[in-house]
Design a protein around this motif. Structure first.
Motif, PDB file in Angstrom:
ATOM      1  N   ILE A   7      64.947 -26.435 -69.673  1.00 23.12           N
ATOM      2  CA  ILE A   7      64.590 -25.892 -68.503  1.00 23.12           C
ATOM      3  C   ILE A   7      63.244 -26.528 -68.058  1.00 23.12           C
ATOM      4  O   ILE A   7      62.361 -26.609 -68.951  1.00 23.12           O
ATOM      5  CB  ILE A   7      64.352 -24.384 -68.614  1.00 23.12           C
ATOM      6  CG1 ILE A   7      65.621 -23.425 -68.965  1.00 23.12           C
ATOM      7  CG2 ILE A   7      63.792 -23.840 -67.123  1.00 23.12           C
ATOM      8  CD1 ILE A   7      66.825 -23.743 -68.066  1.00 23.12           C
ATOM      9  N   HIS A   8      63.224 -26.704 -66.988  1.00 29.87           N
ATOM     10  CA  HIS A   8      61.983 -27.470 -66.346  1.00 29.87           C
ATOM     11  C   HIS A   8      61.312 -26.633 -65.569  1.00 29.87           C
ATOM     12  O   HIS A   8      61.836 -25.869 -64.583  1.00 29.87           O
ATOM     13  CB  HIS A   8      62.368 -28.847 -65.473  1.00 29.87           C
ATOM     14  CG  HIS A   8      61.087 -29.379 -64.680  1.00 29.87           C
ATOM     15  ND1 HIS A   8      60.489 -30.185 -65.478  1.00 29.87           N
ATOM     16  CD2 HIS A   8      60.730 -29.174 -63.517  1.00 29.87           C
ATOM     17  CE1 HIS A   8      59.271 -30.483 -64.761  1.00 29.87           C
ATOM     18  NE2 HIS A   8      59.478 -30.113 -63.552  1.00 29.87           N
ATOM     19  N   VAL A   9      60.167 -26.065 -65.963  1.00 31.95           N
ATOM     20  CA  VAL A   9      59.464 -25.050 -65.464  1.00 31.95           C
ATOM     21  C   VAL A   9      58.636 -25.732 -63.910  1.00 31.95           C
ATOM     22  O   VAL A   9      58.073 -26.749 -64.247  1.00 31.95           O
ATOM     23  CB  VAL A   9      58.333 -24.471 -66.244  1.00 31.95           C
ATOM     24  CG1 VAL A   9      57.357 -23.726 -65.368  1.00 31.95           C
ATOM     25  CG2 VAL A   9      58.883 -23.902 -67.345  1.00 31.95           C
ATOM     26  N   ARG A  10      59.267 -25.050 -62.950  1.00 29.95           N
ATOM     27  CA  ARG A  10      58.437 -25.609 -61.478  1.00 29.95           C
ATOM     28  C   ARG A  10      57.388 -24.834 -61.475  1.00 29.95           C
ATOM     29  O   ARG A  10      56.983 -23.678 -61.506  1.00 29.95           O
ATOM     30  CB  ARG A  10      59.523 -25.568 -60.294  1.00 29.95           C
ATOM     31  CG  ARG A  10      60.886 -26.094 -60.635  1.00 29.95           C
ATOM     32  CD  ARG A  10      61.950 -25.549 -59.635  1.00 29.95           C
ATOM     33  NE  ARG A  10      61.995 -24.162 -59.523  1.00 29.95           N
ATOM     34  CZ  ARG A  10      62.547 -23.578 -58.541  1.00 29.95           C
ATOM     35  NH1 ARG A  10      62.929 -24.298 -57.595  1.00 29.95           N
ATOM     36  NH2 ARG A  10      62.514 -22.145 -58.687  1.00 29.95           N
ATOM     37  N   PHE A  11      56.428 -25.426 -60.655  1.00 23.77           N
ATOM     38  CA  PHE A  11      55.073 -24.847 -60.046  1.00 23.77           C
ATOM     39  C   PHE A  11      55.281 -23.467 -59.446  1.00 23.77           C
ATOM     40  O   PHE A  11      54.824 -22.458 -59.531  1.00 23.77           O
ATOM     41  CB  PHE A  11      54.355 -25.715 -59.040  1.00 23.77           C
ATOM     42  CG  PHE A  11      53.068 -25.182 -58.421  1.00 23.77           C
ATOM     43  CD1 PHE A  11      52.066 -25.154 -59.479  1.00 23.77           C
ATOM     44  CD2 PHE A  11      52.949 -24.564 -57.287  1.00 23.77           C
ATOM     45  CE1 PHE A  11      50.689 -24.665 -59.068  1.00 23.77           C
ATOM     46  CE2 PHE A  11      51.702 -24.258 -56.799  1.00 23.77           C
ATOM     47  CZ  PHE A  11      50.667 -23.961 -57.749  1.00 23.77           C
ATOM     48  N   ALA A  12      56.501 -23.578 -58.620  1.00 20.46           N
ATOM     49  CA  ALA A  12      56.846 -22.440 -57.650  1.00 20.46           C
ATOM     50  C   ALA A  12      57.552 -21.336 -58.584  1.00 20.46           C
ATOM     51  O   ALA A  12      57.468 -20.179 -58.147  1.00 20.46           O
ATOM     52  CB  ALA A  12      58.077 -22.684 -56.909  1.00 20.46           C
ATOM     53  N   SER A  27      67.068 -16.590 -63.068  1.00 16.92           N
ATOM     54  CA  SER A  27      67.585 -18.166 -62.678  1.00 16.92           C
ATOM     55  C   SER A  27      67.738 -18.848 -63.885  1.00 16.92           C
ATOM     56  O   SER A  27      68.600 -19.684 -63.930  1.00 16.92           O
ATOM     57  CB  SER A  27      66.675 -18.600 -61.609  1.00 16.92           C
ATOM     58  OG  SER A  27      66.894 -18.028 -60.408  1.00 16.92           O
ATOM     59  N   TYR A  28      66.907 -18.927 -64.570  1.00 11.76           N
ATOM     60  CA  TYR A  28      66.697 -19.644 -65.880  1.00 11.76           C
ATOM     61  C   TYR A  28      68.419 -19.320 -66.660  1.00 11.76           C
ATOM     62  O   TYR A  28      68.847 -20.211 -67.023  1.00 11.76           O
ATOM     63  CB  TYR A  28      65.727 -19.446 -66.910  1.00 11.76           C
ATOM     64  CG  TYR A  28      64.371 -20.016 -66.431  1.00 11.76           C
ATOM     65  CD1 TYR A  28      64.412 -20.659 -65.046  1.00 11.76           C
ATOM     66  CD2 TYR A  28      63.120 -19.863 -67.013  1.00 11.76           C
ATOM     67  CE1 TYR A  28      63.092 -21.168 -64.639  1.00 11.76           C
ATOM     68  CE2 TYR A  28      61.931 -20.305 -66.383  1.00 11.76           C
ATOM     69  CZ  TYR A  28      62.030 -21.194 -65.437  1.00 11.76           C
ATOM     70  OH  TYR A  28      60.886 -21.573 -64.941  1.00 11.76           O
ATOM     71  N   PHE A  29      68.458 -17.933 -66.833  1.00 15.96           N
ATOM     72  CA  PHE A  29      69.594 -17.711 -67.463  1.00 15.96           C
ATOM     73  C   PHE A  29      70.805 -18.184 -66.919  1.00 15.96           C
ATOM     74  O   PHE A  29      71.765 -18.488 -67.490  1.00 15.96           O
ATOM     75  CB  PHE A  29      69.531 -16.197 -67.754  1.00 15.96           C
ATOM     76  CG  PHE A  29      68.497 -15.766 -68.798  1.00 15.96           C
ATOM     77  CD1 PHE A  29      67.910 -16.387 -69.535  1.00 15.96           C
ATOM     78  CD2 PHE A  29      68.310 -14.157 -68.591  1.00 15.96           C
ATOM     79  CE1 PHE A  29      66.835 -15.998 -70.347  1.00 15.96           C
ATOM     80  CE2 PHE A  29      67.376 -13.652 -69.436  1.00 15.96           C
ATOM     81  CZ  PHE A  29      66.772 -14.633 -70.398  1.00 15.96           C
ATOM     82  N   GLU A  30      70.725 -17.958 -65.799  1.00 17.88           N
ATOM     83  CA  GLU A  30      71.980 -18.671 -64.865  1.00 17.88           C
ATOM     84  C   GLU A  30      72.167 -20.153 -64.995  1.00 17.88           C
ATOM     85  O   GLU A  30      73.332 -20.448 -65.394  1.00 17.88           O
ATOM     86  CB  GLU A  30      71.789 -18.273 -63.435  1.00 17.88           C
ATOM     87  CG  GLU A  30      73.036 -19.050 -62.361  1.00 17.88           C
ATOM     88  CD  GLU A  30      72.951 -18.633 -60.987  1.00 17.88           C
ATOM     89  OE1 GLU A  30      73.743 -18.314 -60.240  1.00 17.88           O
ATOM     90  OE2 GLU A  30      71.710 -18.710 -60.635  1.00 17.88           O
ATOM     91  N   MET A  31      71.292 -20.844 -65.182  1.00 21.14           N
ATOM     92  CA  MET A  31      71.267 -22.250 -65.493  1.00 21.14           C
ATOM     93  C   MET A  31      71.931 -22.349 -66.906  1.00 21.14           C
ATOM     94  O   MET A  31      72.770 -23.463 -67.136  1.00 21.14           O
ATOM     95  CB  MET A  31      69.969 -22.939 -65.169  1.00 21.14           C
ATOM     96  CG  MET A  31      69.438 -23.033 -63.754  1.00 21.14           C
ATOM     97  SD  MET A  31      67.883 -23.976 -63.818  1.00 21.14           S
ATOM     98  CE  MET A  31      66.688 -22.826 -63.580  1.00 21.14           C
ATOM     99  N   ALA A  32      71.289 -21.721 -67.869  1.00 22.24           N
ATOM    100  CA  ALA A  32      71.717 -21.713 -69.214  1.00 22.24           C
ATOM    101  C   ALA A  32      73.187 -21.415 -69.419  1.00 22.24           C
ATOM    102  O   ALA A  32      74.153 -21.917 -70.034  1.00 22.24           O
ATOM    103  CB  ALA A  32      70.920 -20.985 -70.036  1.00 22.24           C
TER     104      ALA A  32
END
Length: 130
Positions: A7-12, A27-32
Motif C-alpha cells: 500500500i502506498h500511503v497518500r498525503f490525503a 479502502s486499503y482492505f478493498e485494495m488488498a
C-alpha cells in the motif's frame, strides 16, 4: 500463500494527527482484497455474472500508520460457507501488525439480481490457498 498487497500511503489518507485516518483502512482492505483475487481467481472471471457484495467489515486499530510508512496487507480466507465467505486482513509496517480487519462477502449474481451459492471455481480457489 499469496503475496501481500503493498500500500502506498497518500498525503490525503492522513488526518490532522499525521496518521492514516480510520476510514481509509477500509479502502486499503478493498485494495488488498482485489490484489488477493487477482492472484487466485481466473482473469477471465465475469464479476458481473458471478460477483460478490460486501456485507460486513470490522477493523481493529492496534497502532498508527504514518505518511512515509510502507504498509503491507496479508490476506487470507478464514471461512467459506454456502453463500458467503470471510476474509481477514493483517496490515503490517516493518513486520509489526498495525491493524487487523475482517470482511464478510456474499456471492451475488448481478444479472439475476440475487444471492448465489459460493461459485464452485471460487470455492476451490479460496480453500486451496487459505
Amino acid at each position: 500463500m499469496t503475496k501481500p498487497a503493498k500500500i502506498h500511503v497518500r498525503f490525503a489518507d492522513c488526518d490532522m494527527m499525521g496518521h492514516v485516518n480510520n476510514a481509509v483502512y477500509l479502502s486499503y482492505f478493498e485494495m488488498a482484497r482485489m490484489h488477493y483475487f487477482e492472484q487466485v481467481i481466473d482473469k477471465k472471471w465475469d464479476w458481473k455474472k458471478q460477483g460478490i457484495v460486501l456485507v460486513k467489515n470490522t477493523v481493529e486499530y492496534m497502532g498508527p500508520v504514518f505518511l512515509h510508512d510502507e504498509p503491507q496487507i496479508f490476506v487470507k480466507v478464514s471461512h467459506v460457507g454456502n453463500k458467503s465467505f470471510t476474509m481477514i486482513y493483517d496490515l503490517q509496517v516493518n513486520g509489526i501488525t498495525k491493524t487487523k480487519g475482517e470482511s464478510v462477502l456474499v456471492c451475488f449474481d448481478f444479472l439475476a439480481n440475487k444471492t448465489a451459492e459460493v461459485y464452485p471455481e471460487m470455492k476451490e480457489a479460496l480453500t486451496k490457498i487459505s
